[in-house]
Design an enzyme around this catalytic site. Sequence first.
Site, mmCIF file in Angstrom:
data_model
loop_
_atom_site.group_PDB
_atom_site.id
_atom_site.type_symbol
_atom_site.label_atom_id
_atom_site.label_comp_id
_atom_site.label_asym_id
_atom_site.label_seq_id
_atom_site.Cartn_x
_atom_site.Cartn_y
_atom_site.Cartn_z
ATOM 1 C CG PHE A 149 -2.880 6.170 -5.192
ATOM 2 C CD1 PHE A 149 -2.298 5.372 -4.039
ATOM 3 C CD2 PHE A 149 -3.728 5.636 -5.730
ATOM 4 C CE1 PHE A 149 -2.786 4.235 -3.914
ATOM 5 C CE2 PHE A 149 -4.415 4.268 -5.537
ATOM 6 C CZ PHE A 149 -3.596 3.748 -4.446
ATOM 7 N N GLY A 190 5.552 8.085 8.557
ATOM 8 C CA GLY A 190 4.732 7.926 7.480
ATOM 9 C C GLY A 190 5.130 6.865 6.457
ATOM 10 N N GLY A 209 3.181 5.996 3.685
ATOM 11 C CA GLY A 209 2.283 5.768 2.384
ATOM 12 C C GLY A 209 2.962 5.875 1.035
ATOM 13 C CD GLU A 210 2.968 10.302 -0.387
ATOM 14 O OE1 GLU A 210 3.093 11.250 -1.589
ATOM 15 O OE2 GLU A 210 2.968 11.096 0.398
HETATM 16 MO MO1 MOS Z 1 0.236 11.845 -1.746
HETATM 17 S S1 MOS Z 1 0.904 12.149 -3.545
HETATM 18 O O1 MOS Z 1 0.453 13.352 -0.869
HETATM 19 O O2 MOS Z 1 -1.518 11.511 -1.746
#
Ligand code: MOS
Length: 787
Positions: free
Chosen positions: A275, A734, A736-737
């Site tokens: 994270f 992506g 992930g975020e």
């Molecule tokens: Mo993310 S905050 O670039 O792991």
Amino acid sequence: MSKLQNAIVGGVRTVLGRVPASWLPGGTPDPIIQKRATLGTQQPRIDGPDKVRGAARFAAEVPMANLLHAAFVHSTVARGKIAELDVSAAEAAPGVALVMTYRNAPKMSVPPAIGITNLKAAGNHTLPVMQDAEIRWNGQAVAVILAETREQAEHAATLVRIRYNAAQSRTRFKDGKKDASTPDSILIERNRVDKGNASKKLAEAAYKIDAVYRTPWQNHNPIEPHAATIAWQDGQLIVHDATQMIHATAGSLAKVFGLKEADVFVSSPFVGGGFGAKGMWDHQILGAAAAKLAGRPVRVMLSRASMHRLVGGRTQTEQRVALGASADGKLTALLHHGYATKPRHSICDEGFSLTGRSLYASASFDIVQHHVDLDLLANSFMRAPGETPGTFAIECAMDELAHQLGMDPVELRRRNVASCDPISGAPHSQSATMTAYDLGAERIGWARRAPAPRARRDGEWLVGMGCAGGTFPFARMPGTSARITLDARGQAHVASAAHEMGMGTATVQRQHAADRLGLPLDSVSVTIGDSRLPFASFAGGSSQTASLGAAINAASGKLAAELLRLAGNDTPLAGLRASDVEFADSGLRSIDDPSRHESFASIFRRSGHKDLSVTGESGPPLEMLKFSMHSTSAIFCQLRVSEVTGEIRIDRLVGAFDCGRILNTKTATSQFKGGMIMGLGMALTEETLLDERSGRIMSTSLADYHVPVHLDVPEIDVLWTDIPDPRTPMGARGIGEIGTTGVAAAVANAVFNATGTRVRDLPITLDKLAFNETPEKREAISPPEFP
Ligand code: MOS
């Protein structure tokens, strides 16, 4: 970050704006987008069985003989000098092998800081580590204890006696704001955006919102706390680390200890959540230094308290958003100003002001952010840094504007959603944000929402619905490389120093390599996770899948060329070049004439080779500068608020995402859900409690720092548009975020719809919803300032 950087980035963008897309990476859509094989399907994690059986080995579980365990002593002042230091009691305590302080720590260089120009740097701050008596933040490590057991080390840590000469420190956000600095750039973007005279347009606007939103400091709390098992062997440094930057950590430790890069080995096959937190902090450096002094291997497992004091998180922000609109809801002005803490020694911009540049078209923009320098632990990257607090402010303001206009909040977005980059005019690579909104609205039953606040009730519970959007940029990192080894039996093996933090890296890239090479899934294996493998950039900025994907794609091109060379002339493929062929049915075939095919087995048999190994690399990500490339989210929330206690219960959460093609529906769903749960934490519970008088972090356990637990998490629906992005490897952006962005605003907007109370200050704790108290009354009973 400098004016020079702005000039370079601006110049490259201008040039690329004129260059035909076909010259650039992503110029022609990745042909794999058209293939329907394993990508896009549901596939179980290949590391799943090992994880369930406990066989997947994490950094703190690596066995090592003669191991010592580390504990840390943390400073209790924010600035000053160690005046007296008495370690005799600690040294005499049972089991203690070493007490290391600045007095006996080896000489070490300052770790190179993470940055866009050095992919081998992992440092999160720019301070010397235990090299002098100086104290730079409250919580800094001032002593390391090594003992035979963890408990003995923790005990001895309590016996170190230190007296500080405290110096004047600055630890209050309010004080730091007075002389905040204004950087020239934020990450790779110019900081100040001033377009179309926004102040004037705001003043003239028929409808306007002008409000201040606040988000707190937050600490990282991955399931696996930071850990490393460290040994020195024959002058080489071996680190089993929990990291999302393997090569950067190896490169940085080499610099710190003056070693050759080849003499540092970092292994990190599994990470229990990153994270943004799992870069290099002081604990790996201090663990390695102490191991060197003690002449024995060392295990570092940070306690939650040590983690909160040594590993930075999301910084505090204060943001003003002002929106002007005409009666039809079209934005005429978008102003986004504010402050985020960034200690001088921190390297991370909390770029909240980037959000307002990509989501909406507006006739004018005025955007800038300022850094507040405080004597605190360096802030750092935390799931969608910048965009998460930024979308909270912008998306709450949009909801406030919709309410003022008497317009449905989804409709307000529809009228303003950007059709290209609102600032530069660059075309989107792919964008279907409103498709995501429509999917999400349908799933939650948005039509049932009562537009007026406080209109739905269920006993003591006020029921409301809210929505909000989010955005996160696409990123592909240069330099990531992958080696493909193909053998005569048609088995392919992919190797790269990439990272598995729970998102399914090897699982998805195995699907990718199988589809790319025309092989069945079980003919492909993937090895990731240590620094002896081909270089990989960090797993961060939601960039790893694209970066590694580009590397595998490049390697597959080289593999085709090599196979053609081996095939020679006595083949159905004779005379074809690599660009004329594609992988299919465990072999190569002509794109124009699929009947011209030769299997790998046959090529290897004739050539007499046993296997073939090639390495490909993710090249410069020029597409990022030509196109506007963003994943977007549309988050919908239904919740209830007790009118008696102010307690909030989330009933439903729906996230609809426009992120290009989804590569594995199972792992993607998990990842989106995880991000959304983090968003719930941000909305409702997460807040680092900082004693502003001393800079002391008070919330140093999960009892004080509240993350959502199962009972806080409702049924979550995850949807996606699944429209391939023609400019990215595999058509994917992506994921992930993006899951986190938008959630806090959706919750705040639902709270407003339920109660009529607008909370602009996260987290939305029940004290902020005390219905029988006016804000003035609340102010009056707030505790007085301490000197
Ligand atoms: Mo993310 S905050 O670039 O792991």
